[in-house]
Design a protein around this motif. Structure first.
Motif, PDB file in Angstrom:
ATOM      1  N   ARG A 174       0.840  -1.195   0.000  1.00  0.00           N
ATOM      2  CA  ARG A 174       0.000   0.000   0.000  1.00  0.00           C
ATOM      3  C   ARG A 174       0.876   1.246   0.000  1.00  0.00           C
ATOM      4  O   ARG A 174       0.583   2.236  -0.636  1.00  0.00           O
ATOM      5  CB  ARG A 174      -0.922  -0.007   1.229  1.00  0.00           C
ATOM      6  N   VAL A 175       1.978   1.183   0.733  1.00  0.00           N
ATOM      7  CA  VAL A 175       2.912   2.306   0.730  1.00  0.00           C
ATOM      8  C   VAL A 175       3.466   2.517  -0.674  1.00  0.00           C
ATOM      9  O   VAL A 175       3.496   3.617  -1.191  1.00  0.00           O
ATOM     10  CB  VAL A 175       4.072   2.039   1.712  1.00  0.00           C
ATOM     11  N   SER A 176       3.858   1.416  -1.326  1.00  0.00           N
ATOM     12  CA  SER A 176       4.437   1.534  -2.659  1.00  0.00           C
ATOM     13  C   SER A 176       3.435   2.106  -3.649  1.00  0.00           C
ATOM     14  O   SER A 176       3.768   2.943  -4.472  1.00  0.00           O
ATOM     15  CB  SER A 176       4.922   0.160  -3.144  1.00  0.00           C
ATOM     16  N   THR A 177       2.182   1.651  -3.561  1.00  0.00           N
ATOM     17  CA  THR A 177       1.177   2.128  -4.501  1.00  0.00           C
ATOM     18  C   THR A 177       0.951   3.620  -4.359  1.00  0.00           C
ATOM     19  O   THR A 177       0.766   4.334  -5.336  1.00  0.00           O
ATOM     20  CB  THR A 177      -0.151   1.379  -4.280  1.00  0.00           C
ATOM     21  N   SER A 178       0.995   4.118  -3.135  1.00  0.00           N
ATOM     22  CA  SER A 178       0.719   5.534  -2.921  1.00  0.00           C
ATOM     23  C   SER A 178       1.926   6.412  -3.195  1.00  0.00           C
ATOM     24  O   SER A 178       1.787   7.601  -3.386  1.00  0.00           O
ATOM     25  CB  SER A 178       0.254   5.757  -1.474  1.00  0.00           C
ATOM     26  N   ARG A 184      -2.515   4.186 -13.075  1.00  0.00           N
ATOM     27  CA  ARG A 184      -3.100   4.669 -14.331  1.00  0.00           C
ATOM     28  C   ARG A 184      -2.043   5.199 -15.292  1.00  0.00           C
ATOM     29  O   ARG A 184      -2.278   5.283 -16.481  1.00  0.00           O
ATOM     30  CB  ARG A 184      -4.126   5.770 -14.041  1.00  0.00           C
ATOM     31  N   GLU A 185      -0.852   5.571 -14.773  1.00  0.00           N
ATOM     32  CA  GLU A 185       0.189   6.080 -15.659  1.00  0.00           C
ATOM     33  C   GLU A 185       0.986   4.957 -16.296  1.00  0.00           C
ATOM     34  O   GLU A 185       1.537   5.109 -17.367  1.00  0.00           O
ATOM     35  CB  GLU A 185       1.130   7.005 -14.878  1.00  0.00           C
ATOM     36  N   THR A 186       1.092   3.826 -15.618  1.00  0.00           N
ATOM     37  CA  THR A 186       1.888   2.715 -16.133  1.00  0.00           C
ATOM     38  C   THR A 186       1.026   1.619 -16.710  1.00  0.00           C
ATOM     39  O   THR A 186       1.476   0.826 -17.525  1.00  0.00           O
ATOM     40  CB  THR A 186       2.748   2.106 -15.011  1.00  0.00           C
ATOM     41  N   GLY A 187      -0.245   1.553 -16.251  1.00  0.00           N
ATOM     42  CA  GLY A 187      -1.121   0.478 -16.700  1.00  0.00           C
ATOM     43  C   GLY A 187      -0.787  -0.854 -16.081  1.00  0.00           C
ATOM     44  O   GLY A 187      -1.314  -1.879 -16.482  1.00  0.00           O
ATOM     45  N   ARG A 188       0.101  -0.901 -15.074  1.00  0.00           N
ATOM     46  CA  ARG A 188       0.515  -2.164 -14.479  1.00  0.00           C
ATOM     47  C   ARG A 188       0.441  -2.053 -12.964  1.00  0.00           C
ATOM     48  O   ARG A 188       0.683  -1.007 -12.396  1.00  0.00           O
ATOM     49  CB  ARG A 188       1.940  -2.524 -14.887  1.00  0.00           C
ATOM     50  N   PRO A 189       0.130  -3.171 -12.284  1.00  0.00           N
ATOM     51  CA  PRO A 189       0.021  -3.134 -10.830  1.00  0.00           C
ATOM     52  C   PRO A 189       1.382  -3.166 -10.160  1.00  0.00           C
ATOM     53  O   PRO A 189       2.369  -3.596 -10.762  1.00  0.00           O
ATOM     54  CB  PRO A 189      -0.757  -4.411 -10.517  1.00  0.00           C
ATOM     55  N   TYR A 190       1.417  -2.718  -8.926  1.00  0.00           N
ATOM     56  CA  TYR A 190       2.638  -2.775  -8.146  1.00  0.00           C
ATOM     57  C   TYR A 190       2.596  -3.956  -7.202  1.00  0.00           C
ATOM     58  O   TYR A 190       1.550  -4.525  -6.947  1.00  0.00           O
ATOM     59  CB  TYR A 190       2.837  -1.479  -7.353  1.00  0.00           C
ATOM     60  N   GLY A 191       3.740  -4.268  -6.621  1.00  0.00           N
ATOM     61  CA  GLY A 191       3.824  -5.377  -5.697  1.00  0.00           C
ATOM     62  C   GLY A 191       4.842  -6.377  -6.194  1.00  0.00           C
ATOM     63  O   GLY A 191       5.401  -6.250  -7.274  1.00  0.00           O
ATOM     64  N   SER A 192       5.091  -7.384  -5.398  1.00  0.00           N
ATOM     65  CA  SER A 192       6.043  -8.430  -5.756  1.00  0.00           C
ATOM     66  C   SER A 192       5.304  -9.445  -6.618  1.00  0.00           C
ATOM     67  O   SER A 192       4.700 -10.389  -6.110  1.00  0.00           O
ATOM     68  CB  SER A 192       6.607  -9.049  -4.487  1.00  0.00           C
ATOM     69  N   TYR A 195       4.495 -13.244  -6.339  1.00  0.00           N
ATOM     70  CA  TYR A 195       3.746 -13.727  -5.175  1.00  0.00           C
ATOM     71  C   TYR A 195       2.317 -13.178  -5.162  1.00  0.00           C
ATOM     72  O   TYR A 195       1.595 -13.374  -4.194  1.00  0.00           O
ATOM     73  CB  TYR A 195       4.479 -13.333  -3.885  1.00  0.00           C
ATOM     74  N   MET A 196       1.911 -12.511  -6.241  1.00  0.00           N
ATOM     75  CA  MET A 196       0.584 -11.912  -6.318  1.00  0.00           C
ATOM     76  C   MET A 196      -0.424 -12.886  -6.908  1.00  0.00           C
ATOM     77  O   MET A 196      -0.114 -13.600  -7.860  1.00  0.00           O
ATOM     78  CB  MET A 196       0.625 -10.634  -7.163  1.00  0.00           C
ATOM     79  N   PRO A 197      -1.649 -12.920  -6.370  1.00  0.00           N
ATOM     80  CA  PRO A 197      -2.685 -13.804  -6.919  1.00  0.00           C
ATOM     81  C   PRO A 197      -3.174 -13.301  -8.271  1.00  0.00           C
ATOM     82  O   PRO A 197      -3.025 -12.120  -8.598  1.00  0.00           O
ATOM     83  CB  PRO A 197      -3.793 -13.728  -5.865  1.00  0.00           C
ATOM     84  N   PRO A 198      -3.780 -14.172  -9.067  1.00  0.00           N
ATOM     85  CA  PRO A 198      -4.194 -13.774 -10.419  1.00  0.00           C
ATOM     86  C   PRO A 198      -5.167 -12.610 -10.427  1.00  0.00           C
ATOM     87  O   PRO A 198      -5.093 -11.743 -11.303  1.00  0.00           O
ATOM     88  CB  PRO A 198      -4.843 -15.048 -10.984  1.00  0.00           C
ATOM     89  N   GLU A 199      -6.070 -12.552  -9.446  1.00  0.00           N
ATOM     90  CA  GLU A 199      -7.056 -11.467  -9.440  1.00  0.00           C
ATOM     91  C   GLU A 199      -6.422 -10.105  -9.182  1.00  0.00           C
ATOM     92  O   GLU A 199      -6.990  -9.065  -9.514  1.00  0.00           O
ATOM     93  CB  GLU A 199      -8.154 -11.739  -8.402  1.00  0.00           C
ATOM     94  N   LEU A 203      -6.582  -4.107 -12.523  1.00  0.00           N
ATOM     95  CA  LEU A 203      -6.250  -2.798 -11.951  1.00  0.00           C
ATOM     96  C   LEU A 203      -7.319  -2.272 -10.998  1.00  0.00           C
ATOM     97  O   LEU A 203      -7.047  -1.381 -10.196  1.00  0.00           O
ATOM     98  CB  LEU A 203      -6.021  -1.784 -13.078  1.00  0.00           C
ATOM     99  N   SER A 204      -8.510  -2.809 -11.048  1.00  0.00           N
ATOM    100  CA  SER A 204      -9.568  -2.358 -10.140  1.00  0.00           C
ATOM    101  C   SER A 204      -9.617  -3.190  -8.865  1.00  0.00           C
ATOM    102  O   SER A 204     -10.461  -2.948  -7.995  1.00  0.00           O
ATOM    103  CB  SER A 204     -10.932  -2.422 -10.840  1.00  0.00           C
ATOM    104  N   TYR A 205      -8.698  -4.160  -8.730  1.00  0.00           N
ATOM    105  CA  TYR A 205      -8.733  -5.076  -7.590  1.00  0.00           C
ATOM    106  C   TYR A 205      -8.388  -4.363  -6.279  1.00  0.00           C
ATOM    107  O   TYR A 205      -7.463  -3.564  -6.223  1.00  0.00           O
ATOM    108  CB  TYR A 205      -7.744  -6.220  -7.803  1.00  0.00           C
ATOM    109  N   GLN A 206      -9.165  -4.664  -5.243  1.00  0.00           N
ATOM    110  CA  GLN A 206      -8.890  -4.160  -3.902  1.00  0.00           C
ATOM    111  C   GLN A 206      -8.513  -5.347  -3.019  1.00  0.00           C
ATOM    112  O   GLN A 206      -9.298  -6.282  -2.859  1.00  0.00           O
ATOM    113  CB  GLN A 206     -10.125  -3.459  -3.324  1.00  0.00           C
ATOM    114  N   PRO A 207      -7.294  -5.358  -2.442  1.00  0.00           N
ATOM    115  CA  PRO A 207      -6.818  -6.541  -1.699  1.00  0.00           C
ATOM    116  C   PRO A 207      -7.705  -6.910  -0.518  1.00  0.00           C
ATOM    117  O   PRO A 207      -8.218  -6.049   0.199  1.00  0.00           O
ATOM    118  CB  PRO A 207      -5.429  -6.094  -1.215  1.00  0.00           C
TER     119      PRO A 207
END
Length: 459
Positions: A174-178, A184-192, A195-199, A203-207
């Motif tokens: 959450r820190v990294s995302t903020s 929206r600028e990269t079109g790609r999610p952040y995180g490792s 180890y991230m689940p498919p869902e 980009l609209s996914y809320q953990p």
């Protein structure tokens, strides 16, 4: 010592013997000696150009709410001016603002990631079972408080002097995302991403908590195997595979005969189920790991002793993650590499049918003659001779220069201020993250600069 309130800052006057021990996209981590407490602490400083202080206090708030033996302890917050050199705190020009950070428990043995690097493989089985159980206990503690981790991976599981595991950097995603470039600028999610689940690639996914359960399943695979899941460091390829149902290969576990392995394999499959609603609750995960570890407790003393006799890597209390600005890691060799080699052989489809595919065999693109070593052979040479190379290689920075962008700039800058052996250890971290392609490039540079040493070691 009772846990300190994170509202009580620790100033420069209380700290001495500063030493930088880690870095990543978030900033830097230091070890320092607290003068009155009389023990070492870890201090995490967020980079001014990456994050604002509220995100740091978000993490402090999470840490202050937990009191669990498997979650890293928070002692307080830091506010001051970092030392420029030595132990003396240098006064900054008038008007320059102080830096802020978290003062945390110092973990002497680094992380599970650094343990893999020290051992060049998985820990002894009783220790594997204890690590699996302690991580599950830490997640259970967070979930019972309605908290989530969001960034489970080997480098965020820290180890104390006796190799007990504690979760760190919870909430870091959450820190990294903020703090980084918005999605929206990269079109790609952040995180490792491994180890991230498919869902989570939506980009609209809320953990939610099932995010942590999936990550735990992949982390459990890493703890058992002693390596990183998926051979590719291309986030898009990994994302496409995971969303199709690919999971880390279980074929290598077939020959293992350790007690409790079948239970842990069944658990990881449940955890990484494609359907989040079918993943187990953390309390059930912990019941399984606790039962498995209870049968291995008698061997834990010998297992820990066996690991502690291995020469220790440099101190690394916090994750030393090399992330690109968009959190897409790609340590590719200048040589054009194939899209993927050794594709994961387990595929979990939405209906949970499992397809055990053999690893894809791809001709090594850099093989130029029958006598030329493959990437895998060069990588094995680099892994097998780690201790010898750390002790004998002197031209570390020359090798680093030849590797170019395969070594992250943060690592390069840190290496410049370390002794030669410690610089070599820092370089090994980059080699481990980059896989056989980077190890092969390292081998080629090593052979050119230290031919006699390579020949002496059988390369």
């Amino acid at each position: 010592m009772a846990q300190q309130s994170h509202n009580k800052p620790v100033g420069d006057e209380s700290l001495e013997e500063w030493e930088k021990i880690g870095f990543g996209g978030f900033g830097d981590v230091y070890k320092a000696r607290h003068k009155t407490w009389r023990f070492d602490v870890a201090i995490k400083i967020l980079r001014r150009d990456v994050c604002t202080s509220p995100s740091l206090w978000d993490e402090a708030s999470v840490m202050s709410r937990t009191s669990c033996p498997s979650v890293l302890r928070l002692y307080g917050t830091y506010k001051g001016f970092l030392p420029i050199g030595g132990e003396t705190v240098q006064r900054r020009p008038e008007g320059e603002t102080s830096q802020e950070g978290l003062v945390m428990e110092f973990m002497e043995r680094g992380s599970v990631q650094s343990l893999f690097e020290e051992l060049s493989g998985p820990p002894p089985w009783p220790l594997v079972c204890r690590l699996a159980n302690q991580v599950a206990l830490g997640i259970n503690c967070l979930h019972q408080l309605n908290l989530m981790h969001h960034d489970l991976k080997p480098s965020n599981v820290l180890l104390d002097a006796d190799l007990n595991a504690k979760l760190a950097d919870f909430g870091l995603s959450r820190v990294s995302t903020s703090c980084m470039v918005p999605k929206r600028e990269t079109g790609r999610p952040y995180g490792s991403y491994k180890y991230m689940p498919p869902e989570a690639f939506n980009l609209s996914y809320q953990p939610v908590r099932s995010f942590d359960i999936y990550s735990y399943g992949i982390l459990l695979w890493s703890i058992i195997s002693g390596k990183e899941p998926y051979p590719s460091n291309n986030s898009e390829l990994v994302e496409n595979g995971v969303t199709r149902g690919d999971r880390p290969c279980l074929k290598e576990f077939v020959e293992k005969k350790e007690g409790g392995l079948n239970e842990l394999v069944a658990l990881m499959r449940q955890c990484w189920h494609h359907d989040p609603s079918k993943r187990p609750l953390i309390e059930n995960v912990h019941k399984t790991t606790e039962a498995v570890f209870s049968k291995q407790k008698n061997g834990i003393h010998d297992a820990v002793g066996q690991v502690l006799r291995v020469p220790k890597a440099p101190i690394g209390n916090q994750p030393c993650e090399r992330t690109m600005p968009n959190d897409t890691v790609d340590y590719r060799s200048p040589i054009q590499k194939a899209p993927i080699s050794n594709q994961p052989c387990e595929r979990t489809m939405p209906n949970d049918t499992v397809d055990y595919r053999s690893p894809i065999q791809i001709q090594d693109p850099i093989r130029v003659s029958p006598r030329e070593m493959s990437w895998a052979e060069k990588g094995k040479f680099v892994d097998d001779n780690r201790s010898e190379l750390i002790g004998k290689v002197t031209s570390v920075m020359e090798i680093t220069d030849r590797l170019g962008e395969m070594v992250h700039n943060d690592a390069r800058q840190t290496m410049k201020i370390l002794s030669i052996p410690n610089s070599m250890r820092e370089l090994y971290k980059s080699l481990h993250s980059g896989g056989d392609e980077v190890k092969a490039a390292f081998y080629d540079a090593l052979k050119e600069l230290h031919p006699e040493l390579v020949e002496q070691l059988g390369g």
